[in-house]
Motif scaffolding. Structure first.
Motif, short mmCIF file in Angstrom:
data_model
loop_
_atom_site.label_atom_id
_atom_site.label_comp_id
_atom_site.label_asym_id
_atom_site.label_seq_id
_atom_site.Cartn_x
_atom_site.Cartn_y
_atom_site.Cartn_z
N CYS A 148 0.27 7.80 -5.15
CA CYS A 148 -0.38 7.57 -3.85
C CYS A 148 0.55 7.93 -2.70
O CYS A 148 0.11 8.45 -1.67
CB CYS A 148 -0.83 6.12 -3.74
SG CYS A 148 -2.26 5.74 -4.77
N PHE A 149 1.85 7.65 -2.86
CA PHE A 149 2.80 8.04 -1.82
C PHE A 149 3.00 9.56 -1.83
O PHE A 149 3.10 10.18 -0.77
CB PHE A 149 4.13 7.30 -2.00
CG PHE A 149 4.10 5.91 -1.47
CD1 PHE A 149 4.38 5.65 -0.12
CD2 PHE A 149 3.74 4.84 -2.28
CE1 PHE A 149 4.33 4.36 0.39
CE2 PHE A 149 3.68 3.54 -1.78
CZ PHE A 149 3.97 3.30 -0.45
N LYS A 150 3.03 10.16 -3.01
CA LYS A 150 3.21 11.61 -3.09
C LYS A 150 2.04 12.34 -2.44
O LYS A 150 2.23 13.35 -1.76
CB LYS A 150 3.35 12.03 -4.56
CG LYS A 150 3.64 13.52 -4.71
CD LYS A 150 3.89 13.90 -6.16
CE LYS A 150 4.21 15.35 -6.33
NZ LYS A 150 5.55 15.72 -5.88
N ARG A 152 -0.06 11.10 -0.17
CA ARG A 152 -0.52 10.30 0.97
C ARG A 152 -1.28 11.12 1.99
O ARG A 152 -2.13 10.59 2.71
CB ARG A 152 0.66 9.55 1.61
CG ARG A 152 1.73 10.45 2.18
CD ARG A 152 3.04 9.70 2.44
NE ARG A 152 4.09 10.56 2.98
CZ ARG A 152 4.83 11.38 2.23
NH1 ARG A 152 4.64 11.46 0.93
NH2 ARG A 152 5.77 12.12 2.79
N LEU A 157 -1.80 7.05 4.06
CA LEU A 157 -0.66 6.16 3.82
C LEU A 157 -1.13 4.71 3.69
O LEU A 157 -0.57 3.93 2.92
CB LEU A 157 0.36 6.29 4.96
CG LEU A 157 1.63 5.43 4.81
CD1 LEU A 157 2.40 5.77 3.53
CD2 LEU A 157 2.53 5.60 6.03
N ALA A 160 -1.91 3.97 0.12
CA ALA A 160 -0.69 3.85 -0.67
C ALA A 160 -0.03 2.48 -0.44
O ALA A 160 0.43 1.83 -1.39
CB ALA A 160 0.28 4.98 -0.32
N LEU A 161 0.01 2.05 0.81
CA LEU A 161 0.64 0.76 1.13
C LEU A 161 -0.16 -0.40 0.54
O LEU A 161 0.42 -1.37 0.02
CB LEU A 161 0.77 0.59 2.65
CG LEU A 161 1.76 1.54 3.32
CD1 LEU A 161 1.68 1.42 4.83
CD2 LEU A 161 3.18 1.28 2.83
N ALA A 182 8.85 6.58 -8.63
CA ALA A 182 9.15 7.16 -7.32
C ALA A 182 10.07 8.36 -7.51
O ALA A 182 9.92 9.40 -6.85
CB ALA A 182 9.80 6.12 -6.41
N VAL A 187 9.45 10.96 -4.63
CA VAL A 187 9.13 10.30 -3.35
C VAL A 187 10.00 9.06 -3.15
O VAL A 187 9.63 8.15 -2.41
CB VAL A 187 7.62 9.92 -3.26
CG1 VAL A 187 6.76 11.15 -3.01
CG2 VAL A 187 7.16 9.16 -4.49
N VAL A 190 10.82 8.45 0.47
CA VAL A 190 9.64 8.02 1.23
C VAL A 190 9.34 6.55 0.93
O VAL A 190 9.02 5.76 1.83
CB VAL A 190 8.40 8.89 0.85
CG1 VAL A 190 7.14 8.37 1.51
CG2 VAL A 190 8.64 10.34 1.23
N MET A 191 9.44 6.17 -0.35
CA MET A 191 9.05 4.82 -0.76
C MET A 191 10.13 3.78 -0.49
O MET A 191 9.82 2.57 -0.41
CB MET A 191 8.69 4.80 -2.25
CG MET A 191 7.37 5.50 -2.56
SD MET A 191 6.94 5.44 -4.33
CE MET A 191 6.64 3.68 -4.58
N TYR A 194 9.62 0.88 2.00
CA TYR A 194 8.49 0.03 1.63
C TYR A 194 8.83 -0.83 0.41
O TYR A 194 8.46 -2.00 0.34
CB TYR A 194 7.24 0.88 1.36
CG TYR A 194 6.87 1.75 2.53
CD1 TYR A 194 6.40 1.19 3.72
CD2 TYR A 194 7.01 3.14 2.48
CE1 TYR A 194 6.06 1.98 4.82
CE2 TYR A 194 6.69 3.94 3.56
CZ TYR A 194 6.22 3.35 4.72
OH TYR A 194 5.90 4.15 5.81
#
Length: 201
Positions: A148-150, A152, A157, A160-161, A182, A187, A190-191, A194
């Protein structure tokens, strides 16, 4: 009823969704499929797909149908989130990951969203689940969150969150699993903020 017909119905009972090739492998006649369908003992779902008419319907039937027909495809993103009950998002499309160079399957129905993946991102974190009486390939919770982050930009987003929060709060994935996927999905940077935020909460 003939032995071959009984064998076909037994296959349909055990598999949930019966493919023409399953009938061929069992050494039964394809002509019997048409007869059993005409008699109402089998229900035709689509080209080359049959099931028992009294099989209980499921909201996930389209997931089972797509993965049964696609061969190497794996449920991903919004469809995997729905399967794992990690999102409030609704999508009439079935999201399917396929190998980077594979030919995209074509279906009249249900509508399909194809995502191409390669290497460990395609092969790691695949689970086999029994869904609507069929064996379905779906990415694990932690792999789905990383996906989901990849992707997004495709799904948002916020989705994903939400997936990360639901997975973490519901103890559906460990921090080690989330970090591992991740990195596989490239990612981690990116992650990171979070993951640190949910870990500290």
């Amino acid at each position: 009823m003939s032995q071959q017909a009984e064998r076909i119905l037994e296959l349909a009972r055990s598999k949930g969704i019966l493919r023409t090739r399953d009938v061929d492998s069992a050494g039964a006649s394809r002509a019997l499929l048409a007869s059993l369908t005409d008699e109402g003992r089998l229900l035709k779902l689509g080209r080359g797909l049959y099931t028992l008419p009294d099989r209980s319907a499921s909201e996930y039937e389209s997931f089972a149908e797509v993965t049964t027909r696609s061969g190497s495809g794996v449920l991903c993103l919004l469809s995997a989130l729905r399967f794992h009950d990690l999102t409030t998002q609704q999508s009439s499309d079935v999201w399917l990951a396929i190998p980077h160079k594979a030919r995209a399957p074509r279906f009249d129905y249900p509508p399909l969203r194809v995502v191409r993946m390669s290497g460990p991102a395609m092969t790691e974190g695949v689970e086999i689940a029994d869904l609507a009486g069929a064996q379905v390939r779906v990415f694990s919770v932690a792999k789905t969150v990383a996906d989901c982050f990849k992707f997004r930009n495709k799904i948002g987003l916020d989705v994903a969150l939400e997936a990360l929060r639901e997975a973490w709060n519901g103890k559906r994935a460990t921090m080690d699993e989330l970090w591992r996927y991740a990195e596989i999905c490239r990612v981690a940077n990116v992650m990171r903020p979070y993951l640190e935020a949910v870990g500290a909460a």
